[in-house]
Design a protein around this motif. Structure first.
Motif, PDB file in Angstrom:
ATOM      1  N   GLU A   6       0.732  -0.982   0.227  1.00  0.00           N
ATOM      2  CA  GLU A   6       0.095  -0.241  -0.134  1.00  0.00           C
ATOM      3  C   GLU A   6       1.032   1.211  -0.245  1.00  0.00           C
ATOM      4  OE1 GLU A   6      -1.908  -2.705   2.566  1.00  0.00           O
ATOM      5  OE2 GLU A   6      -0.145  -2.014   2.145  1.00  0.00           O
ATOM      6  N   SER A   7       0.629   2.085  -0.430  1.00  0.00           N
ATOM      7  CA  SER A   7       0.772   3.272  -0.461  1.00  0.00           C
ATOM      8  C   SER A   7      -0.263   5.004   0.036  1.00  0.00           C
ATOM      9  CB  SER A   7       1.666   3.616  -1.334  1.00  0.00           C
ATOM     10  OG  SER A   7       2.000   3.865  -2.543  1.00  0.00           O
ATOM     11  N   GLY A   8      -0.133   5.922   0.561  1.00  0.00           N
ATOM     12  CA  GLY A   8      -0.793   6.572   0.780  1.00  0.00           C
ATOM     13  C   GLY A   8      -1.151   7.189   1.740  1.00  0.00           C
ATOM     14  N   GLY A   9      -2.188   7.579   1.515  1.00  0.00           N
ATOM     15  CA  GLY A   9      -2.465   7.687   3.502  1.00  0.00           C
ATOM     16  C   GLY A   9      -2.351   9.035   3.902  1.00  0.00           C
ATOM     17  N   GLY A  10      -1.810   9.061   5.098  1.00  0.00           N
ATOM     18  CA  GLY A  10      -1.539  10.434   5.880  1.00  0.00           C
ATOM     19  C   GLY A  10      -2.507  11.085   6.949  1.00  0.00           C
ATOM     20  N   LEU A  20      -5.379   6.125  -1.604  1.00  0.00           N
ATOM     21  CA  LEU A  20      -5.037   5.053  -0.992  1.00  0.00           C
ATOM     22  C   LEU A  20      -4.567   4.424  -2.599  1.00  0.00           C
ATOM     23  CD1 LEU A  20      -6.031   3.581   2.112  1.00  0.00           C
ATOM     24  CD2 LEU A  20      -4.493   5.141   1.753  1.00  0.00           C
ATOM     25  N   SER A  21      -3.052   3.490  -2.934  1.00  0.00           N
ATOM     26  CA  SER A  21      -3.020   2.657  -4.289  1.00  0.00           C
ATOM     27  C   SER A  21      -2.130   1.513  -3.397  1.00  0.00           C
ATOM     28  CB  SER A  21      -1.794   3.410  -4.844  1.00  0.00           C
ATOM     29  OG  SER A  21      -2.111   4.107  -4.936  1.00  0.00           O
ATOM     30  N   CYS A  22      -2.912   0.686  -4.481  1.00  0.00           N
ATOM     31  CA  CYS A  22      -2.395  -1.026  -3.681  1.00  0.00           C
ATOM     32  C   CYS A  22      -1.671  -1.622  -4.928  1.00  0.00           C
ATOM     33  CB  CYS A  22      -3.242  -2.220  -3.158  1.00  0.00           C
ATOM     34  SG  CYS A  22      -2.179  -3.209  -2.908  1.00  0.00           S
ATOM     35  N   VAL A  23       0.278  -1.851  -4.298  1.00  0.00           N
ATOM     36  CA  VAL A  23       0.011  -3.251  -5.899  1.00  0.00           C
ATOM     37  C   VAL A  23       0.396  -4.172  -5.243  1.00  0.00           C
ATOM     38  CG1 VAL A  23       2.279  -2.978  -7.469  1.00  0.00           C
ATOM     39  CG2 VAL A  23       1.761  -0.788  -6.313  1.00  0.00           C
ATOM     40  N   VAL A  24      -0.306  -4.837  -6.774  1.00  0.00           N
ATOM     41  CA  VAL A  24       0.013  -6.728  -6.153  1.00  0.00           C
ATOM     42  C   VAL A  24       1.275  -7.563  -7.021  1.00  0.00           C
ATOM     43  CG1 VAL A  24      -1.337  -8.518  -5.986  1.00  0.00           C
ATOM     44  CG2 VAL A  24      -2.808  -6.485  -5.803  1.00  0.00           C
ATOM     45  N   SER A  25       2.122  -7.782  -6.411  1.00  0.00           N
ATOM     46  CA  SER A  25       2.163  -9.008  -7.275  1.00  0.00           C
ATOM     47  C   SER A  25       2.039 -10.513  -7.257  1.00  0.00           C
ATOM     48  CB  SER A  25       4.134  -8.922  -6.873  1.00  0.00           C
ATOM     49  OG  SER A  25       3.917  -9.351  -5.263  1.00  0.00           O
ATOM     50  N   GLY A  26       2.659 -11.290  -7.786  1.00  0.00           N
ATOM     51  CA  GLY A  26       2.054 -12.513  -8.232  1.00  0.00           C
ATOM     52  C   GLY A  26       1.199 -12.716  -8.892  1.00  0.00           C
ATOM     53  N   THR A  27       0.765 -13.880  -9.528  1.00  0.00           N
ATOM     54  CA  THR A  27      -0.763 -13.823 -10.631  1.00  0.00           C
ATOM     55  C   THR A  27      -1.846 -14.317  -9.744  1.00  0.00           C
ATOM     56  OG1 THR A  27       1.344 -14.972 -12.469  1.00  0.00           O
ATOM     57  CG2 THR A  27      -1.999 -15.459 -12.185  1.00  0.00           C
ATOM     58  N   ILE A  28      -2.744 -13.381 -10.222  1.00  0.00           N
ATOM     59  CA  ILE A  28      -4.144 -13.320  -9.468  1.00  0.00           C
ATOM     60  C   ILE A  28      -4.713 -13.788 -10.465  1.00  0.00           C
ATOM     61  CG2 ILE A  28      -5.323 -11.455  -8.176  1.00  0.00           C
ATOM     62  CD1 ILE A  28      -3.653  -9.532  -8.198  1.00  0.00           C
ATOM     63  N   PRO A  29      -5.392 -15.179  -9.397  1.00  0.00           N
ATOM     64  CA  PRO A  29      -6.719 -15.948 -10.009  1.00  0.00           C
ATOM     65  C   PRO A  29      -8.023 -14.975 -10.548  1.00  0.00           C
ATOM     66  CG  PRO A  29      -6.043 -17.078  -8.047  1.00  0.00           C
ATOM     67  CD  PRO A  29      -5.566 -15.758  -8.309  1.00  0.00           C
ATOM     68  N   MET A  72      -8.958  -0.002 -10.319  1.00  0.00           N
ATOM     69  CA  MET A  72      -7.801  -0.495 -10.786  1.00  0.00           C
ATOM     70  C   MET A  72      -7.840  -0.159 -11.694  1.00  0.00           C
ATOM     71  SD  MET A  72      -9.457  -4.807 -11.449  1.00  0.00           S
ATOM     72  CE  MET A  72     -10.609  -4.973 -12.615  1.00  0.00           C
ATOM     73  N   ASP A  73      -6.079  -0.592 -11.937  1.00  0.00           N
ATOM     74  CA  ASP A  73      -5.085  -0.246 -13.317  1.00  0.00           C
ATOM     75  C   ASP A  73      -4.896  -2.025 -13.326  1.00  0.00           C
ATOM     76  OD1 ASP A  73      -3.184  -0.166 -15.697  1.00  0.00           O
ATOM     77  OD2 ASP A  73      -3.336   2.098 -15.063  1.00  0.00           O
ATOM     78  N   LYS A  74      -5.405  -2.625 -14.119  1.00  0.00           N
ATOM     79  CA  LYS A  74      -5.270  -3.890 -14.482  1.00  0.00           C
ATOM     80  C   LYS A  74      -3.717  -4.471 -14.978  1.00  0.00           C
ATOM     81  CE  LYS A  74      -7.230  -8.347 -16.066  1.00  0.00           C
ATOM     82  NZ  LYS A  74      -8.951  -8.747 -16.843  1.00  0.00           N
ATOM     83  N   ALA A  75      -3.250  -3.402 -15.851  1.00  0.00           N
ATOM     84  CA  ALA A  75      -1.925  -3.523 -16.416  1.00  0.00           C
ATOM     85  C   ALA A  75      -1.163  -3.273 -15.549  1.00  0.00           C
ATOM     86  CB  ALA A  75      -1.773  -2.914 -17.693  1.00  0.00           C
ATOM     87  N   LYS A  76      -0.878  -2.315 -14.694  1.00  0.00           N
ATOM     88  CA  LYS A  76       0.016  -2.139 -14.112  1.00  0.00           C
ATOM     89  C   LYS A  76      -0.068  -3.350 -12.399  1.00  0.00           C
ATOM     90  CE  LYS A  76       0.646   2.812 -15.126  1.00  0.00           C
ATOM     91  NZ  LYS A  76       0.174   4.315 -15.029  1.00  0.00           N
ATOM     92  N   LYS A  77      -1.746  -4.220 -11.848  1.00  0.00           N
ATOM     93  CA  LYS A  77      -1.760  -4.561 -11.039  1.00  0.00           C
ATOM     94  C   LYS A  77      -1.862  -3.680  -9.807  1.00  0.00           C
ATOM     95  CE  LYS A  77      -0.535  -9.129 -10.805  1.00  0.00           C
ATOM     96  NZ  LYS A  77       1.079  -9.808 -11.192  1.00  0.00           N
ATOM     97  N   THR A  78      -2.581  -2.637 -10.006  1.00  0.00           N
ATOM     98  CA  THR A  78      -2.726  -1.837  -9.062  1.00  0.00           C
ATOM     99  C   THR A  78      -4.072  -1.302  -8.803  1.00  0.00           C
ATOM    100  OG1 THR A  78      -0.553  -0.383 -10.180  1.00  0.00           O
ATOM    101  CG2 THR A  78      -2.284   0.563  -8.598  1.00  0.00           C
ATOM    102  N   TRP A  79      -4.798  -1.875  -7.601  1.00  0.00           N
ATOM    103  CA  TRP A  79      -5.944  -1.363  -7.145  1.00  0.00           C
ATOM    104  C   TRP A  79      -5.445   0.228  -6.276  1.00  0.00           C
ATOM    105  CZ3 TRP A  79      -5.005  -5.674  -9.323  1.00  0.00           C
ATOM    106  CH2 TRP A  79      -6.133  -6.366  -9.389  1.00  0.00           C
ATOM    107  N   TYR A  80      -6.882   1.113  -6.360  1.00  0.00           N
ATOM    108  CA  TYR A  80      -7.304   2.616  -6.022  1.00  0.00           C
ATOM    109  C   TYR A  80      -8.027   2.512  -4.815  1.00  0.00           C
ATOM    110  CZ  TYR A  80      -4.273   3.147  -9.843  1.00  0.00           C
ATOM    111  OH  TYR A  80      -2.274   3.320 -10.455  1.00  0.00           O
ATOM    112  N   LEU A  81      -7.844   3.320  -3.424  1.00  0.00           N
ATOM    113  CA  LEU A  81      -9.299   3.467  -3.028  1.00  0.00           C
ATOM    114  C   LEU A  81      -9.562   5.509  -3.273  1.00  0.00           C
ATOM    115  CD1 LEU A  81     -11.694   2.738  -1.329  1.00  0.00           C
ATOM    116  CD2 LEU A  81     -10.348   2.624   0.808  1.00  0.00           C
TER     117      LEU A  81
END
Length: 125
Positions: A6-10, A20-29, A72-81
């Motif tokens: 995660e990143s963002g917040g404060g 907030l952002s969340c970058v996910v590594s690994g293969t997501i089913p 989400m940005d699927k190509a970047k495997k990043t979710w946002y809130l």
């Protein structure tokens, strides 16, 4: 297993916004979702929002519905809130999670199986 970072917040003021952002590594089913939980001081963790990999299911907890947007940005495997109209009650540690049962409407059915390290959000004047 995934790694979620995660990143963002404060610090934010009541009525303000944060992202907030969340970058996910690994293969997501395909049947998985990525979501957000939070834990306020002295309280249990609670689901906030989730979004399936397909984008077909997107849900929010009642406490944030109408003033939050998950994307989400699927190509970047990043979710946002994005959260608007912040309240002091939004204060807490926000965790990005992987949800093995997808994104059901009821938060009680969300099944996180991996957690990020958390990012602190503090809403105060």
């Amino acid at each position: 297993q995934f790694q979620l970072v995660e990143s963002g917040g404060g610090l934010a003021e009541p009525g303000g916004s944060l992202s907030l952002s969340c970058v996910v590594s690994g293969t997501i089913p395909d049947w998985y979702a990525i979501g957000w939980f939070r834990q306020a001081p002295g309280k249990e963790r609670e689901g906030v929002s989730c979004l399936t990999l397909s984008g077909g299911s997107r849900n929010y907890a009642e406490a944030v519905k109408g003033r939050s947007t998950i994307s989400m940005d699927k190509a970047k495997k990043t979710w946002y809130l994005e959260m608007n109209s912040l309240k002091p009650g939004d204060t807490g540690v926000y965790y990005c999670v992987s949800l093995k049962a997808g994104c059901p409407r009821r938060t009680s059915r969300w099944e996180p199986d991996a957690w990020g390290q958390g990012t602190q959000v503090f809403v105060s004047a």
